[in-house]
Design an enzyme around this catalytic site. Structure first.
Site, PDB file in Angstrom:
ATOM      1  N   HIS A  91       0.838  -1.213   0.000  1.00 41.15           N
ATOM      2  CA  HIS A  91       0.000   0.000   0.000  1.00 41.15           C
ATOM      3  C   HIS A  91       0.868   1.256   0.000  1.00 41.15           C
ATOM      4  O   HIS A  91       0.677   2.166  -0.818  1.00 41.15           O
ATOM      5  CB  HIS A  91      -0.904  -0.017   1.237  1.00 41.15           C
ATOM      6  CG  HIS A  91      -1.773   1.203   1.371  1.00 41.15           C
ATOM      7  ND1 HIS A  91      -3.132   1.174   1.172  1.00 41.15           N
ATOM      8  CD2 HIS A  91      -1.475   2.504   1.695  1.00 41.15           C
ATOM      9  CE1 HIS A  91      -3.638   2.386   1.346  1.00 41.15           C
ATOM     10  NE2 HIS A  91      -2.652   3.201   1.684  1.00 41.15           N
ATOM     11  N   GLU A  92       1.839   1.300   0.898  1.00 42.81           N
ATOM     12  CA  GLU A  92       2.679   2.494   1.010  1.00 42.81           C
ATOM     13  C   GLU A  92       3.639   2.637  -0.162  1.00 42.81           C
ATOM     14  O   GLU A  92       3.959   3.751  -0.578  1.00 42.81           O
ATOM     15  CB  GLU A  92       3.453   2.472   2.324  1.00 42.81           C
ATOM     16  CG  GLU A  92       2.609   2.851   3.517  1.00 42.81           C
ATOM     17  CD  GLU A  92       1.816   4.114   3.272  1.00 42.81           C
ATOM     18  OE1 GLU A  92       2.423   5.172   2.966  1.00 42.81           O
ATOM     19  OE2 GLU A  92       0.590   4.068   3.367  1.00 42.81           O
ATOM     20  N   ASP A 152      -6.041   8.137   3.829  1.00 44.44           N
ATOM     21  CA  ASP A 152      -6.211   8.540   2.440  1.00 44.44           C
ATOM     22  C   ASP A 152      -7.549   9.236   2.212  1.00 44.44           C
ATOM     23  O   ASP A 152      -7.639  10.170   1.409  1.00 44.44           O
ATOM     24  CB  ASP A 152      -6.088   7.313   1.525  1.00 44.44           C
ATOM     25  CG  ASP A 152      -4.692   6.707   1.561  1.00 44.44           C
ATOM     26  OD1 ASP A 152      -3.732   7.469   1.784  1.00 44.44           O
ATOM     27  OD2 ASP A 152      -4.559   5.486   1.375  1.00 44.44           O
TER      28      ASP A 152
END
Length: 288
Positions: A40-41, A134
């Site tokens: 994800h990062e 997010d």
């Protein structure tokens, strides 16, 4: 890729949650979470790297992470939008990959469903409109598109805080003894407090970046009408991201209007060090 990996930092909160997982015998599940959060990062980081953003660090958190970039609020909207959504979209291909791997013996049906569950939960949690998730960053981006920069930060900050209060209320009712959840909520509370505390510093960085960038005039110049009695710092708060501004200053005594370009007011702001001075006292120092 090596440069990006070198910037990865693991938040102590992440180690805490992983430690609980290992201690309770969920080691395989812990590895899944670590892998999901890492991908994800890296999605955020690779998108930021593509646009040549300066990346300070990539911090892994139990519910996602934070890619800390040199953000001064003047990046193109489309770039920031892509950088934000580049994290959540990683979950889509990871879940599709799990559907493919389930046909192999090393990836059991239990692994598949567990992997889907964690992906879905991390994805949905990250889309909650709370900073620095997010979802909160998307709300803040939309606000900076609609409102002047200072007002946008205020609206997004209050939205984040309100949603966080709702989350706390829900957690008290349905998950009062969920330790991991309360650790995450504590982190979000601290982050939102720091976001509020650093609001003036962030605005000054925004102004400094606009001045150093020497923004050129565009076909669509935003005209801001103000009275000459307004303090300089209040006039600066009318600046909007992604726009070049022309101030139309109305003199209260004569009724005449005086046009001042954004770059001139920015120069006055940083050279005179008189943020509380009304424009009427500064207008003679500005070359038109």
């Amino acid at each position: 890729m090596r440069k990006l990996v070198a910037k990865i930092k693991v938040n102590p909160l992440f180690w805490f949650v992983l430690g609980i997982g290992v201690f309770t015998g969920y080691f395989r599940e812990v590895l899944m979470i670590f892998f999901i959060v890492f991908i994800h990062e890296m999605g955020h980081a690779m998108a930021a790297h593509f646009f040549k953003w300066r990346i300070n660090k990539i911090e892994l958190l139990p519910f996602g992470g934070v890619a800390e970039v040199e953000d001064v609020g003047n990046r193109p909207f489309h770039e920031e939008l892509i950088v934000i959504i580049a994290g959540p979209i990683q979950h889509i291909w990871m879940m599709l990959l799990s559907y493919y791997l389930v046909q192999f013996p090393f990836w059991t049906s239990t692994d598949h469903h567990l992997f889907l569950w964690h992906n879905t939960m991390i994805l949905l949690f990250n889309l909650i409109p709370i900073l620095p998730l997010d979802g909160g960053r998307l709300v803040q981006l939309w606000c900076t598109y609609q409102f002047p920069y200072v007002q946008a930060l205020t609206v997004s900050r209050w939205t984040s805080f309100f949603v966080l209060l709702v989350l706390i209320f829900i957690s008290l009712i349905w998950f009062p003894y969920h330790l991991n959840l309360w650790v995450v909520i504590s982190f979000l509370l601290l982050t939102n407090y720091l976001e509020w505390k650093q609001r003036h510093y962030r605005f000054m960085r925004f102004l400094m970046a606009r001045r150093s960038a020497k923004m050129e005039k565009t076909k669509e110049i935003l005209v801001i009408a103000v009275r000459d009695t307004i303090p300089l710092k209040e006039a600066m708060k009318r600046l909007k991201r992604g726009q070049y501004h022309l101030y139309k200053v109305f003199h209260t005594q004569t009724g005449r209007a005086h046009e001042i370009e954004e770059k001139d007011l920015l120069d006055i702001h940083f050279t005179t060090n008189k943020p509380n001075e009304p424009l009427s006292q500064l207008v003679n120092d500005i070359k038109t």
